[in-house]
Design a protein around this motif. Structure first.
Motif, PDB file in Angstrom:
ATOM      1  N   ASN A  45     -14.946 -43.834 -38.032  1.00  0.00           N
ATOM      2  CA  ASN A  45     -14.257 -45.074 -38.433  1.00  0.00           C
ATOM      3  C   ASN A  45     -14.370 -45.368 -39.923  1.00  0.00           C
ATOM      4  O   ASN A  45     -14.580 -46.501 -40.329  1.00  0.00           O
ATOM      5  CB  ASN A  45     -14.774 -46.269 -37.625  1.00  0.00           C
ATOM      6  CG  ASN A  45     -14.299 -46.221 -36.193  1.00  0.00           C
ATOM      7  OD1 ASN A  45     -13.636 -45.266 -35.788  1.00  0.00           O
ATOM      8  ND2 ASN A  45     -14.616 -47.230 -35.421  1.00  0.00           N
ATOM      9  N   ARG A  69      -8.688 -42.891 -46.958  1.00  0.00           N
ATOM     10  CA  ARG A  69      -7.994 -42.903 -48.237  1.00  0.00           C
ATOM     11  C   ARG A  69      -8.811 -43.466 -49.382  1.00  0.00           C
ATOM     12  O   ARG A  69      -8.347 -43.487 -50.510  1.00  0.00           O
ATOM     13  CB  ARG A  69      -6.711 -43.742 -48.127  1.00  0.00           C
ATOM     14  CG  ARG A  69      -5.571 -43.018 -47.463  1.00  0.00           C
ATOM     15  CD  ARG A  69      -4.349 -43.898 -47.547  1.00  0.00           C
ATOM     16  NE  ARG A  69      -3.203 -43.319 -46.872  1.00  0.00           N
ATOM     17  CZ  ARG A  69      -2.409 -42.425 -47.438  1.00  0.00           C
ATOM     18  NH1 ARG A  69      -2.646 -42.011 -48.653  1.00  0.00           N
ATOM     19  NH2 ARG A  69      -1.375 -41.962 -46.761  1.00  0.00           N
ATOM     20  N   GLY A 113      -9.812 -47.535 -36.277  1.00  0.00           N
ATOM     21  CA  GLY A 113     -11.258 -47.357 -36.374  1.00  0.00           C
ATOM     22  C   GLY A 113     -11.910 -48.208 -37.460  1.00  0.00           C
ATOM     23  O   GLY A 113     -12.865 -48.933 -37.185  1.00  0.00           O
ATOM     24  N   PRO A 114     -11.401 -48.137 -38.716  1.00  0.00           N
ATOM     25  CA  PRO A 114     -12.018 -48.928 -39.774  1.00  0.00           C
ATOM     26  C   PRO A 114     -12.000 -50.437 -39.478  1.00  0.00           C
ATOM     27  O   PRO A 114     -12.905 -51.155 -39.904  1.00  0.00           O
ATOM     28  CB  PRO A 114     -11.156 -48.602 -40.994  1.00  0.00           C
ATOM     29  CG  PRO A 114     -10.618 -47.246 -40.719  1.00  0.00           C
ATOM     30  CD  PRO A 114     -10.393 -47.198 -39.239  1.00  0.00           C
ATOM     31  N   PRO A 166      -6.243 -50.477 -47.914  1.00  0.00           N
ATOM     32  CA  PRO A 166      -6.349 -49.129 -48.505  1.00  0.00           C
ATOM     33  C   PRO A 166      -5.554 -48.077 -47.725  1.00  0.00           C
ATOM     34  O   PRO A 166      -5.085 -47.113 -48.310  1.00  0.00           O
ATOM     35  CB  PRO A 166      -7.851 -48.819 -48.440  1.00  0.00           C
ATOM     36  CG  PRO A 166      -8.516 -50.128 -48.298  1.00  0.00           C
ATOM     37  CD  PRO A 166      -7.568 -51.023 -47.578  1.00  0.00           C
ATOM     38  N   GLN A 167      -5.391 -48.291 -46.432  1.00  0.00           N
ATOM     39  CA  GLN A 167      -4.653 -47.308 -45.632  1.00  0.00           C
ATOM     40  C   GLN A 167      -3.160 -47.332 -45.932  1.00  0.00           C
ATOM     41  O   GLN A 167      -2.488 -46.313 -45.835  1.00  0.00           O
ATOM     42  CB  GLN A 167      -4.846 -47.581 -44.132  1.00  0.00           C
ATOM     43  CG  GLN A 167      -6.248 -47.306 -43.635  1.00  0.00           C
ATOM     44  CD  GLN A 167      -6.294 -47.274 -42.114  1.00  0.00           C
ATOM     45  OE1 GLN A 167      -5.577 -46.534 -41.470  1.00  0.00           O
ATOM     46  NE2 GLN A 167      -7.147 -48.102 -41.551  1.00  0.00           N
ATOM     47  N   MET A 214     -18.498 -51.614 -47.227  1.00  0.00           N
ATOM     48  CA  MET A 214     -18.030 -52.381 -46.079  1.00  0.00           C
ATOM     49  C   MET A 214     -19.216 -52.996 -45.330  1.00  0.00           C
ATOM     50  O   MET A 214     -19.102 -54.052 -44.723  1.00  0.00           O
ATOM     51  CB  MET A 214     -17.232 -51.457 -45.159  1.00  0.00           C
ATOM     52  CG  MET A 214     -16.174 -52.165 -44.353  1.00  0.00           C
ATOM     53  SD  MET A 214     -15.337 -50.994 -43.277  1.00  0.00           S
ATOM     54  CE  MET A 214     -13.737 -50.995 -44.019  1.00  0.00           C
ATOM     55  N   PRO A 248      -9.790 -62.027 -43.715  1.00  0.00           N
ATOM     56  CA  PRO A 248      -9.255 -61.540 -44.998  1.00  0.00           C
ATOM     57  C   PRO A 248     -10.036 -60.358 -45.571  1.00  0.00           C
ATOM     58  O   PRO A 248      -9.444 -59.437 -46.126  1.00  0.00           O
ATOM     59  CB  PRO A 248      -9.360 -62.762 -45.927  1.00  0.00           C
ATOM     60  CG  PRO A 248      -9.989 -63.842 -45.168  1.00  0.00           C
ATOM     61  CD  PRO A 248     -10.137 -63.453 -43.742  1.00  0.00           C
ATOM     62  N   LYS A 249     -11.364 -60.385 -45.422  1.00  0.00           N
ATOM     63  CA  LYS A 249     -12.167 -59.269 -45.925  1.00  0.00           C
ATOM     64  C   LYS A 249     -11.849 -57.990 -45.162  1.00  0.00           C
ATOM     65  O   LYS A 249     -11.763 -56.909 -45.735  1.00  0.00           O
ATOM     66  CB  LYS A 249     -13.658 -59.583 -45.781  1.00  0.00           C
ATOM     67  CG  LYS A 249     -14.163 -60.660 -46.709  1.00  0.00           C
ATOM     68  CD  LYS A 249     -15.640 -60.897 -46.435  1.00  0.00           C
ATOM     69  CE  LYS A 249     -16.186 -62.042 -47.260  1.00  0.00           C
ATOM     70  NZ  LYS A 249     -17.568 -62.345 -46.895  1.00  0.00           N
ATOM     71  N   PRO A 309      -0.598 -46.751 -50.662  1.00  0.00           N
ATOM     72  CA  PRO A 309       0.359 -45.810 -51.265  1.00  0.00           C
ATOM     73  C   PRO A 309       1.770 -45.984 -50.696  1.00  0.00           C
ATOM     74  O   PRO A 309       2.747 -46.003 -51.446  1.00  0.00           O
ATOM     75  CB  PRO A 309      -0.209 -44.440 -50.899  1.00  0.00           C
ATOM     76  CG  PRO A 309      -1.642 -44.681 -50.574  1.00  0.00           C
ATOM     77  CD  PRO A 309      -1.704 -46.061 -50.010  1.00  0.00           C
ATOM     78  N   ARG A 347      -8.478 -56.639 -46.256  1.00  0.00           N
ATOM     79  CA  ARG A 347      -8.519 -56.078 -47.605  1.00  0.00           C
ATOM     80  C   ARG A 347      -9.200 -54.710 -47.630  1.00  0.00           C
ATOM     81  O   ARG A 347      -8.773 -53.812 -48.342  1.00  0.00           O
ATOM     82  CB  ARG A 347      -9.238 -57.065 -48.529  1.00  0.00           C
ATOM     83  CG  ARG A 347      -9.538 -56.547 -49.915  1.00  0.00           C
ATOM     84  CD  ARG A 347      -8.266 -56.269 -50.696  1.00  0.00           C
ATOM     85  NE  ARG A 347      -8.589 -55.735 -52.011  1.00  0.00           N
ATOM     86  CZ  ARG A 347      -8.840 -54.462 -52.257  1.00  0.00           C
ATOM     87  NH1 ARG A 347      -8.783 -53.597 -51.263  1.00  0.00           N
ATOM     88  NH2 ARG A 347      -9.118 -54.052 -53.470  1.00  0.00           N
ATOM     89  N   THR A 348     -10.298 -54.551 -46.872  1.00  0.00           N
ATOM     90  CA  THR A 348     -11.079 -53.317 -46.985  1.00  0.00           C
ATOM     91  C   THR A 348     -10.699 -52.264 -45.956  1.00  0.00           C
ATOM     92  O   THR A 348     -10.805 -51.076 -46.230  1.00  0.00           O
ATOM     93  CB  THR A 348     -12.586 -53.606 -46.846  1.00  0.00           C
ATOM     94  OG1 THR A 348     -12.810 -54.269 -45.598  1.00  0.00           O
ATOM     95  CG2 THR A 348     -13.087 -54.477 -47.968  1.00  0.00           C
ATOM     96  N   ALA A 349     -10.261 -52.662 -44.759  1.00  0.00           N
ATOM     97  CA  ALA A 349     -10.002 -51.681 -43.703  1.00  0.00           C
ATOM     98  C   ALA A 349      -8.516 -51.364 -43.551  1.00  0.00           C
ATOM     99  O   ALA A 349      -8.155 -50.284 -43.121  1.00  0.00           O
ATOM    100  CB  ALA A 349     -10.566 -52.168 -42.372  1.00  0.00           C
TER     101      ALA A 349
END
Lengths: 271, 258
Positions: free
Chosen positions: B89, B93, A175-176, A197-198, B102, A188-189, A201, A192-194
């Motif tokens: 969407n 985290r 989704g992101p 972060p997932q 975004m 690349p953006k 960890p 990095r953002t979608a």
């Protein structure tokens, strides 16, 4: 109170029970057969093992009487430090490069099918080569010493962390990614953002786990000449100084145990 | 302005998502698209920002022919179109603020994105967007800690942060309960009216459609079967869209009473 037999008066007939999977049974049988056949062909016998160990044996005697003084000798200490340095550097370089490499194997991280195939093939080949083989290769080509060990650990870390990270990337929420693309983000953006972060960890946890593996591996690497505590162990083995050898091995156990406990605690906090 | 001319979309598996569509949507309109699932609502919305390419025909969005855009042209187009999704969407985290930022990705330099240091002006814009949907106090909460309605408001804020001319909302309330659905629809309506943003919303509940839409577009099997003001959309019209008489399942209020 309602009884089910008043609501459903006729005894229902269940659908035909599926047959037990033949494939499962055949696989288990094959595994047992294979174990027996191979044990026979290598002349495996418990009697021989016990017989050999209970005979008078300088190696086992050394185990009962390790030379603790060896742990504190200057040379052994610097060999330990070299081993730790190898593990840290090998992890830092290999595991860092593993992140982009893992991203390049995914369809969303690398739209070009050919480059994807090339990167995946590289990862598969890299994973197929064990750390000791890397070490022997570099000892032969670069020479005896820590640099060969570092190169071996670099490729080993790259293989391990790339594999684990790729598997995590398979299960992320898409989704992101759609949201970032819909907002006009470049590749690349978006990654990095979608995506990052997932998996961050999990990735951090893999890097720590990789460090544990490298610490253990770096001991063995020395046996083929690739530096670290292994070189020192190999030195005592060659001299037949078993008391000193076992002293070093115990020390190594302690170091590995402490590092592993720390790493496990840290990793539990991450995921 | 958005203009479809004889636009068709056929997916690789043979499914027809859009057939000979002629449709013009003027600036600032609040349009609701209704139809059964599979009728082509998502196809229509995703065609506008080029996430789904046309198979044939023409589509102009703000004077640009979407079918002729290359990759960077598409990014440029998408940066001016906000999108809101059924499943929100969001990146669960990370923080609400990072999610809203975004929406600024197109403007922020790549190196800043990679190290995660956004310019103060963009953070300010994100904060204003959050303020607009009254959820600013959650800026540093993790997205996973929010309720469904709050998450969709973050989704709206992310779209607003783009400072878009158009907002596309694909089933924005399908995962929400009825009262929350009305809250989200009211925000969308207010934003469209106050900021003059062209807003296109997919819905499958008819009462929500008639309550909020200036204009309703009915789709059935990828074909436009109704186009008119919300007040014209009576039961007969909906029967033509749904291909059967209406049941309680088609409206939200009765649905909720069940």
């Amino acid at each position: 109170m309602t009884h089910l037999d008043t609501v459903v008066p006729d005894a229902p007939t269940l659908p035909r029970k599926p047959r037990p999977a033949l494939f499962t049974i055949a696989t288990i049988a094959a595994a047992i057969a294979l174990t027996i056949v191979t044990a026979r062909s290598v002349d495996f016998s418990f009697g021989e093992i016990i017989g050999n160990l209970s005979r008078k044996n300088s190696v086992v005697e050394g185990l009962l009487n390790p030379d603790w003084g060896q742990i504190w000798s200057r040379r052994s200490r610097s060999a330990f430090i070299e081993t730790l340095q190898l593990a840290v550097l090998g992890t830092a370089t290999g595991a860092t490069l593993a992140l982009p490499l893992a991203l390049w194997t995914t369809t969303f991280g690398n739209p070009n099918r050919w480059i994807r195939t090339v990167v995946r093939s590289f990862n598969n080949v890299n994973r197929a080569i064990p750390d000791l083989l890397w070490a022997s290769l570099f000892v032969a080509s670069v020479g005896i010493g820590a640099l060969s060990g570092l190169l071996a650990l670099f490729f080993f870390s790259l293989a391990v962390t790339t594999k684990l990270t790729s598997d995590t990337l398979d299960g992320i929420d898409m989704g992101p990614i759609e949201a970032a693309n819909a907002a006009g983000a470049s590749l690349p953006k978006m990654l990095r953002t979608a995506v990052v972060p997932q998996i961050l960890p999990a990735y951090a946890s893999f890097v720590l786990y990789n460090f544990e593996l490298n610490l253990r591996a770096s001991a063995v690497l020395g046996l083929v000449g690739a530096g670290g505590i292994g070189l020192r162990i190999e030195f005592f083995r060659g001299r037949g100084d078993w008391e000193a050898l076992w002293g070093l091995v115990f020390m190594f156990f302690i170091v590995v145990f402490v590092v592993e406990r720390l790493s496990v605690t840290l990793r539990r906090r991450l995921v | 302005m958005i203009r479809f001319e004889q636009a068709c979309v056929t997916y690789p598996n043979g499914v027809v998502g859009m057939k000979d569509l002629d449709l013009t949507i003027d600036d600032g309109e609040f349009v609701v698209i209704v139809g059964l699932s599979g009728a082509g609502k998502s196809t229509l919305i995703r065609a506008i920002n080029g996430l789904v390419p046309l198979t044939s025909g023409r589509l102009d969005v703000n004077g640009r022919d979407v079918t002729k855009l290359n990759r960077s042209g598409l990014r440029e187009l998408r940066s001016g179109i906000g999108m809101i999704f059924q499943g929100f969407n969001l990146v669960d985290r990370t923080t609400v603020l990072k999610n809203v930022l975004m929406g600024r990705l197109h403007e922020v330099p790549t190196w800043r994105t990679l190290i995660g240091r956004y310019p103060a002006a963009d953070i300010d814009l994100a904060a204003r967007a959050l303020q607009r949907v009254e959820i600013l106090e959650k800026a540093y909460s993790r997205a996973s800690d929010l309720s469904g309605g709050q998450r969709q408001r973050v989704g709206i804020a992310r779209a607003l942060a783009q400072e878009p001319a158009i907002i596309l909302a694909d089933e924005p309330v399908a995962s929400l309960d009825p009262p929350t659905s009305h809250v989200v629809m009211r925000y969308l309506q207010q934003i469209s009216r106050e900021l003059g943003i062209t807003t296109i919303v997919n819905l499958h509940f008819l009462d929500l459609a008639t309550a909020y839409a200036d204009r309703i577009i009915g789709l059935r099997d990828g074909v436009l079967v109704f186009d008119g003001p919300g007040s014209d959309a009576d039961e007969q019209v909906f029967e033509s869209i749904y291909g059967r008489s209406l049941t309680a399942d088609d409206t939200m209020t009765k649905h909720a009473a069940l």
